[in-house]
Design a protein around this motif. Structure first.
Motif, short mmCIF file in Angstrom:
data_model
loop_
_atom_site.label_atom_id
_atom_site.label_comp_id
_atom_site.label_asym_id
_atom_site.label_seq_id
_atom_site.Cartn_x
_atom_site.Cartn_y
_atom_site.Cartn_z
N GLU A 118 0.88 -1.33 -0.05
CA GLU A 118 -0.11 0.12 -0.02
C GLU A 118 0.84 1.17 0.04
N ALA A 119 2.12 1.11 0.59
CA ALA A 119 2.91 2.46 0.74
C ALA A 119 4.38 1.84 0.89
N HIS A 120 5.22 2.75 0.62
CA HIS A 120 6.60 2.50 1.11
C HIS A 120 7.17 3.39 2.12
N ALA A 121 8.32 2.98 2.92
CA ALA A 121 8.89 3.67 4.10
C ALA A 121 10.21 3.44 4.14
N CYS A 122 10.91 4.29 4.68
CA CYS A 122 12.29 4.17 4.95
C CYS A 122 12.40 3.87 6.39
N SER A 123 13.79 3.11 6.83
CA SER A 123 14.11 2.81 8.14
C SER A 123 14.10 4.24 8.86
N GLY A 124 13.36 4.16 10.09
CA GLY A 124 13.44 5.33 10.80
C GLY A 124 12.02 6.17 10.76
N ASP A 125 11.19 5.73 9.72
CA ASP A 125 9.93 6.26 9.54
C ASP A 125 8.79 5.82 10.56
N VAL A 126 8.05 6.84 10.75
CA VAL A 126 6.95 6.70 11.82
C VAL A 126 5.61 6.53 10.73
N VAL A 127 4.81 5.30 11.16
CA VAL A 127 3.76 4.94 10.31
C VAL A 127 2.64 4.82 11.20
N GLN A 128 1.50 5.28 10.61
CA GLN A 128 0.10 4.87 11.40
C GLN A 128 -0.70 3.97 10.60
N PHE A 129 -1.24 2.85 11.22
CA PHE A 129 -2.13 1.69 10.64
C PHE A 129 -3.26 1.77 11.11
N ASN A 153 -9.82 -11.36 10.89
CA ASN A 153 -8.53 -11.02 10.94
C ASN A 153 -7.84 -10.12 10.05
N PRO A 154 -8.44 -9.19 9.46
CA PRO A 154 -7.93 -8.39 8.20
C PRO A 154 -6.57 -7.70 9.09
N ALA A 155 -5.54 -7.60 8.19
CA ALA A 155 -4.15 -6.92 8.52
C ALA A 155 -4.00 -5.72 7.59
N THR A 156 -3.68 -4.64 8.33
CA THR A 156 -3.76 -3.34 7.26
C THR A 156 -2.28 -3.58 6.65
N GLY A 157 -2.21 -2.94 5.52
CA GLY A 157 -0.87 -2.88 4.79
C GLY A 157 -1.00 -3.81 3.59
N PRO A 158 0.19 -4.35 3.14
CA PRO A 158 1.42 -4.26 3.60
C PRO A 158 2.18 -3.08 3.45
N LEU A 159 3.06 -2.81 4.28
CA LEU A 159 3.99 -1.54 4.15
C LEU A 159 5.33 -2.21 3.45
N PHE A 160 6.04 -1.63 2.43
CA PHE A 160 7.28 -1.86 2.00
C PHE A 160 8.24 -1.17 2.44
N ILE A 161 9.40 -1.77 2.99
CA ILE A 161 10.53 -1.10 3.65
C ILE A 161 11.68 -1.05 2.56
N GLU A 162 11.97 0.07 2.49
CA GLU A 162 13.12 0.55 1.30
C GLU A 162 14.41 -0.22 1.99
N GLY A 163 15.13 -1.09 1.13
CA GLY A 163 16.37 -1.55 1.36
C GLY A 163 16.47 -3.04 2.33
N ALA A 164 15.24 -3.36 2.67
CA ALA A 164 15.01 -4.48 3.55
C ALA A 164 15.07 -5.78 2.57
N GLU A 165 15.87 -6.72 2.94
CA GLU A 165 16.32 -7.84 2.16
C GLU A 165 16.37 -8.94 2.95
N PRO A 166 16.07 -10.32 2.43
CA PRO A 166 16.14 -11.63 3.15
C PRO A 166 17.52 -11.63 3.99
N GLY A 167 17.37 -12.06 5.04
CA GLY A 167 18.47 -11.98 5.94
C GLY A 167 18.59 -10.63 6.85
N ASP A 168 18.02 -9.77 6.67
CA ASP A 168 17.82 -8.85 7.49
C ASP A 168 16.63 -8.86 8.63
#
Length: 300
Positions: free
Chosen positions: A18-29, A55-70
């Motif tokens: 639904e949206a993209h965010a960066c590490s450190g961002d504050v987000v409302q769901f 059980n609806p889950a709001t989102g998803p939110l894509f975190i820029e730079g997040a890769e498997p193993g993080d």
């Protein structure tokens, strides 16, 4: 502040963000209750619920730079709940169902208290469903898995940080299923289900191995796991906690096991005491140890 309102019914690598965010961002769901508003009054019971829309889950939110193993750290800053919630029994579910009948109660929230019959208690809002997407098949948002999901831990509340393994690019964080309060075990399969506004901060930790979600509170670390039986979930929790303590403290397996035997905490998240057909449908537990100022953090 970025606000998310759309929702999904599964954790999946194929869910468009639904949206993209960066590490450190504050987000409302903005979250619905677990029944997506289908319960309107105490006359509504299980037969009034379309369980494909729960059980609806709001989102998803894509975190820029997040890769498997993080690892994705989610700091829960606030959980602001509505002024009325609902609790009900569901036929065949929960350890005490044989003693119950179908019943629905609308629970008023006034001045920070939940009002039930002739008693009241302070609300303690917690997030029941929260997690990142799996690399494999989708997992319904009513189930739990190594990326989180329907863990139903009452410790996932304002002031806590929850750490999730990143399994797909962007992590794809989603959350919902807030409870005004919920007892350990969620014995009738529902807490006080309630709509809410959730505010979190997302932080990315690069290159850290995590096999299950971990909740950090003021004083404790807790590993959250699941399993088809309580025993399976508990075993997985001890194994992951042992691994984290060994890595952080530099102890061997035997010393770590003795330390856990002396200091660990074992608590139920959701445990309905039935054997389930799959891990994802199964019980969820948390296994924890105190935080030590004299020792390194288990994560981060």
């Amino acid at each position: 502040m970025l606000t998310l309102k759309k929702f999904v019914y599964s954790f999946s690598k194929d869910n468009p963000p639904e949206a993209h965010a960066c590490s450190g961002d504050v987000v409302q769901f903005i979250s619905h209750d677990c029944f997506e508003g289908q319960i309107k009054s105490e006359a509504d019971h299980e037969e009034n619920i379309d369980f494909t829309h729960t059980n609806p889950a709001t989102g998803p939110l894509f975190i820029e730079g997040a890769e498997p193993g993080d690892v994705l750290a989610v700091d829960v800053l606030d959980v602001d709940i509505a002024d009325q919630g609902v609790i009900l029994t569901i036929e065949g579910f929960g350890a005490l169902w044989s003693t119950c009948e179908l019943r629905t109660k609308m629970i008023d929230i006034k001045d920070g208290y939940a009002h039930f019959n002739d008693v009241k208690w302070p609300v303690d809002p917690m997030i029941g469903v929260i997690g990142t997407a799996p690399a494999g098949e989708p997992v319904p948002s009513g189930y739990s898995f190594p990326g989180g999901g329907n863990m139903d831990s009452r410790l996932i509340r304002a002031g806590a940080t929850v750490y999730f393994p990143v399994q797909v690019p962007g992590a794809l964080l989603a959350m919902g299923d807030v409870h005004a309060t919920m007892g350990d075990g969620e014995v009738c399969e529902t807490g006080i289900e309630i709509p809410a506004k959730i505010i979190v901060r997302v932080r990315l930790i690069k290159g850290f191995t995590l096999n299950w979600p971990v909740t950090e509170t003021k004083d404790f670390w807790f590993v959250n796991t699941n399993g088809r039986t309580c025993d399976v979930a508990i075993q997985r929790g001890y194994e992951e906690l042992q691994r984290l303590v060994m890595n952080a403290y530099g102890w061997d397996a035997t010393d770590t096991t003795m330390y856990l035997s002396a200091q660990a905490r074992l608590e139920a998240n959701q445990a309905v005491l039935d054997e389930n057909e799959t891990d994802e449908e199964g019980d969820t537990f948390r296994v924890g140890v105190p935080k030590l100022a004299s020792k390194p953090r288990l994560i981060g």
